[in-house]
Design an enzyme around this catalytic site. Structure first.
Site, PDB file in Angstrom:
ATOM      1  N   ASP A 242       0.673  -1.177  -0.122  1.00 28.60           N
ATOM      2  CA  ASP A 242       0.190  -0.174  -0.262  1.00 28.60           C
ATOM      3  C   ASP A 242       0.946   1.232   0.065  1.00 28.60           C
ATOM      4  O   ASP A 242       1.764   1.295   0.604  1.00 28.60           O
ATOM      5  CB  ASP A 242      -0.767  -0.056   1.414  1.00 28.60           C
ATOM      6  CG  ASP A 242      -2.037   0.352   1.298  1.00 28.60           C
ATOM      7  OD1 ASP A 242      -2.627   1.145   0.341  1.00 28.60           O
ATOM      8  OD2 ASP A 242      -3.084  -0.049   1.546  1.00 28.60           O
TER       9      ASP A 242
ATOM     10  N   ASP B 239      -3.341   4.249  -2.353  1.00 29.65           N
ATOM     11  CA  ASP B 239      -4.167   4.647  -1.407  1.00 29.65           C
ATOM     12  C   ASP B 239      -4.905   5.784  -1.822  1.00 29.65           C
ATOM     13  O   ASP B 239      -4.132   6.817  -2.435  1.00 29.65           O
ATOM     14  CB  ASP B 239      -3.632   4.984   0.069  1.00 29.65           C
ATOM     15  CG  ASP B 239      -4.478   5.214   0.901  1.00 29.65           C
ATOM     16  OD1 ASP B 239      -5.454   4.350   1.398  1.00 29.65           O
ATOM     17  OD2 ASP B 239      -4.535   6.266   1.416  1.00 29.65           O
TER      18      ASP B 239
ATOM     19  N   GLU C  27      -6.940   2.937  -5.643  1.00 23.88           N
ATOM     20  CA  GLU C  27      -8.084   3.058  -5.024  1.00 23.88           C
ATOM     21  C   GLU C  27      -8.688   4.404  -5.146  1.00 23.88           C
ATOM     22  O   GLU C  27      -8.556   5.433  -4.681  1.00 23.88           O
ATOM     23  CB  GLU C  27      -7.616   3.052  -3.208  1.00 23.88           C
ATOM     24  CG  GLU C  27      -9.079   3.128  -2.601  1.00 23.88           C
ATOM     25  CD  GLU C  27      -9.156   3.611  -1.233  1.00 23.88           C
ATOM     26  OE1 GLU C  27      -9.864   3.218  -0.307  1.00 23.88           O
ATOM     27  OE2 GLU C  27      -8.032   4.398  -0.805  1.00 23.88           O
TER      28      GLU C  27
ATOM     29  N   HIS D 203     -10.255  -4.092   4.664  1.00 18.15           N
ATOM     30  CA  HIS D 203      -9.847  -3.346   6.558  1.00 18.15           C
ATOM     31  C   HIS D 203     -10.869  -2.337   6.660  1.00 18.15           C
ATOM     32  O   HIS D 203     -10.515  -1.770   7.631  1.00 18.15           O
ATOM     33  CB  HIS D 203      -8.494  -3.248   6.594  1.00 18.15           C
ATOM     34  CG  HIS D 203      -7.895  -1.853   5.740  1.00 18.15           C
ATOM     35  ND1 HIS D 203      -7.855  -1.982   4.201  1.00 18.15           N
ATOM     36  CD2 HIS D 203      -7.808  -0.557   5.977  1.00 18.15           C
ATOM     37  CE1 HIS D 203      -7.177  -0.870   3.781  1.00 18.15           C
ATOM     38  NE2 HIS D 203      -7.495  -0.005   4.735  1.00 18.15           N
ATOM     39  N   ASP D 204     -11.506  -1.724   5.681  1.00 20.82           N
ATOM     40  CA  ASP D 204     -12.210  -0.239   5.714  1.00 20.82           C
ATOM     41  C   ASP D 204     -13.702  -0.798   5.951  1.00 20.82           C
ATOM     42  O   ASP D 204     -14.523   0.216   5.891  1.00 20.82           O
ATOM     43  CB  ASP D 204     -12.046   0.477   4.655  1.00 20.82           C
ATOM     44  CG  ASP D 204     -10.677   1.347   4.718  1.00 20.82           C
ATOM     45  OD1 ASP D 204     -10.122   1.549   5.691  1.00 20.82           O
ATOM     46  OD2 ASP D 204     -10.285   1.520   3.408  1.00 20.82           O
TER      47      ASP D 204
END
Ligand code: GLC
Length: 566
Positions: free
Chosen positions: A109, A209, A263, A337-338
């Site tokens: 990431d 990200d 993303e 993870h969000d």
């Protein structure tokens, strides 16, 4: 893998990252090797054989860099070093080689939009040190009046007044995550160097990200005050974004055979095409959100509404159809993870735990896109029963709960409990349940975030020994995806565009034809798919004795079937 003259979902060349199954690792919650309660890189190495057995091809690791962890690593203090609690650079190098030895690739990431306020660039910029003045977005003015009405993704204003510099700085996320000023060529050069540093180490790519919010318009115009995230129309796909993304590709990424996934905040298929492939800015694919926004009300993420199967079916199908035969490859994920745990959000984590967890896994692994599986979803991990503010860790959730108390919409935890239990990002961040032992086998110490009490029933040790477990089903489906090129490159045809519960689709490549039928309900659903032709064999099913008469399919609660057609 794919014959050149066959019609496929994408017109580009076959590529390893199109054929890969990606597994997301959130290191602090994966496996703790030293008993400090925080997962670490040696802990991932200890589980390398598990990852190999699962059959995944690529690991996406969320930020392992040095960081004060105001937003669990997405606030980077030093891009070239590893967080102490995770280990050091030798551990990282060892992880990379252990994974490569098992033919597993590693993508990292990379946070390009912002740093931590503890990064030395911000410390220098705040003091207006020579050359660093314009590394961030600074606006002078009335200390009581932010420069515009933009809000942060975590609630509250997107600007904080800094008493040292006596100016406002922009942060689209936490106040400890100041946004970098990409208009400054020095910032672009620094970030290109960071990306190159990791590529030279031999990693296999990046997940970028929130990459499409890096460009902000001059003058910082006010956003629509009725928007969910105020200002989004100005900073998502902003004025110079293609120059920045294309520049990163031309200067650095183009020299490496790597996987890149951006993303995209508020991204559309049309915008995705401009970022991807040789006719765009060079990225391989984007991560998109439409299908995960189906339970948002007018107030956004924290405003929960009911959803219909047709909404997720339409949202994901739209992306396939609009990217078909373009330079942009597609992605599919259900959890990250969000987000909350997928079996709790889209399935039934109680009565139909196995059936719904495996039905969701079937969609993920048969869909026309590179699939991303979040750690723990392969054993059907569930949301956590949050019961106090003290148990919560996530900056977003805690901020929202604080705001609810400040605004008097909540007086005690019970007033927010339902929303937190459904929505908090912490649901995804409770440790992997390796066994039914203390702390779920995650640590010998005190875990940094509570372990889900469900670990007694839902854990890797138990599922590894059983052929009828969610884990075994995922292993089988990953293998199926690797064996059936139609699942990777095959054209997608939606067969049930108006069924209230069943989502069935065909994947075809040359003479290969596969049919996937999924029942998204806790009751039997009937459907006639006889137009698709004759079944020759069953490739997967999460129940015993599946029938093969396509004219009268009766799919049991959350049943998933994958057929080969004549
Ligand atoms: C991305 C990350 C999320 C983080 C945010 C800010 O959406 O996935 O975890 O909080 O960016 O960096």
């Amino acid at each position: 893998m794919c014959p050149a003259d066959t019609e496929t979902i994408g017109n580009g060349e076959p590529a390893w990252w199109k054929e890969a199954v990606v597994y997301e690792i959130y290191p602090q919650s994966f496996n703790d090797s030293d008993g400090d309660g925080i997962g670490d890189i040696p802990g991932v190495i200890e589980k390398a054989d598990y990852l190999d057995e699962l059959g995944i091809d690529v690991i996406w690791m969320t930020p392992p860099y040095d960081s004060p962890h105001a937003d669990n690593g997405y606030d980077i203090r030093n891009y070239r070093s590893i967080l102490d609690a995770f280990g050091d650079m030798d551990d990282f190098d060892r992880l990379l080689s252990e994974l490569h030895d098992r033919d597993i690739r590693l993508i990292l990431d990379m946070v390009l939009n912002h740093t931590s306020d503890e990064h030395e660039w911000f410390r220098k910029s705040r003091r207006e040190e020579d050359g660093y003045e314009d590394y961030y977005h600074w606006v002078e003015g009335d200390p009581d009046q932010p420069p515009n009405n933009w809000t942060s993704g975590f609630g509250g204003p997107a600007w904080t007044y800094d008493d040292t510099r006596e100016a406002w700085y922009l942060h689209l996320f936490h106040e400890k995550q100041p946004d970098l000023n990409w208009r400054n060529p020095e910032v672009r050069r620094e970030m290109h160097d960071v990306v190159e540093f990791w590529l030279e180490k031999g990693i296999d790519g990046f997940r970028f990200d929130v990459f499409n919010v890096m460009s902000k318009p001059e003058g910082y115009p006010d956003g629509d005050p009725d928007g969910g995230w105020i200002g989004m129309e100005h900073f998502s796909d902003g004025p110079r974004i293609h120059e920045y993304v294309g520049g990163l590709y031309d200067d650095v990424l183009s020299a490496y055979d790597v996987m890149t996934v951006g993303e995209g905040m508020d991204i559309t298929p049309r915008a995705a095409k401009r970022y991807c492939g040789p006719s765009g800015d060079g990225l391989n694919m984007v991560y998109h959100y439409d299908h995960t926004m189906l339970d948002y009300g007018d107030g956004g993420w924290w405003d929960i509404v009911d959803w219909e199967v047709s909404e997720i079916r339409e949202a994901l199908t739209k992306w396939v159809q609009q990217l078909e035969v373009t330079d942009a490859w597609n992605t599919v994920y259900l959890g990250t993870h969000d987000t909350p745990r997928i079996v709790s959000r889209f399935g039934n984590d109680d009565r139909y735990h196995y059936e719904s967890a495996t039905m969701l896994g079937t969609l993920l692994l048969t869909f026309p896109a590179t699939p991303f599986c979040f750690q723990g979803d392969e054993i059907g991990m569930t949301n956590y029963p949050w019961s106090s503010r003290e148990e919560m860790r996530d900056a977003d959730a805690t901020n929202r709960v604080e705001l609810a108390f400040e605004e008097d919409s909540a007086e005690e935890f019970a007033d927010v409990a339902d929303v937190v239990r459904y929505r908090s990002r912490d649901n995804a961040r409770t440790p992997i349940q390796w066994s039914g032992d203390a702390a779920g086998g995650f640590t010998d110490g005190e875990p940094w975030i509570p372990v889900n009490p469900a670990s007694e029933e839902i854990n890797v040790a138990d599922q590894r020994d059983r052929t009828d477990s969610v884990l075994s089903y995922y292993q089988d489906l990953i293998e199926l995806r690797h064996n059936e090129e139609a699942l990777v490159y095959g054209v997608y045809d939606l067969l049930t565009d108006d069924h209230p519960r069943v989502w069935a689709f065909e994947r075809s490549l040359g003479d290969e034809r596969l049919l996937v039928a999924l029942n998204w309900a806790g009751r039997t659903s009937r459907v006639d798919l006889s137009d698709a032709g004759e079944v020759t064999s069953i490739l997967a099913c999460n129940y015993d004795d599946p029938g093969t008469d396509l004219g009268a399919l009766a799919l049991r609660p959350y049943e998933a079937r994958v057929f080969r057609l004549a």
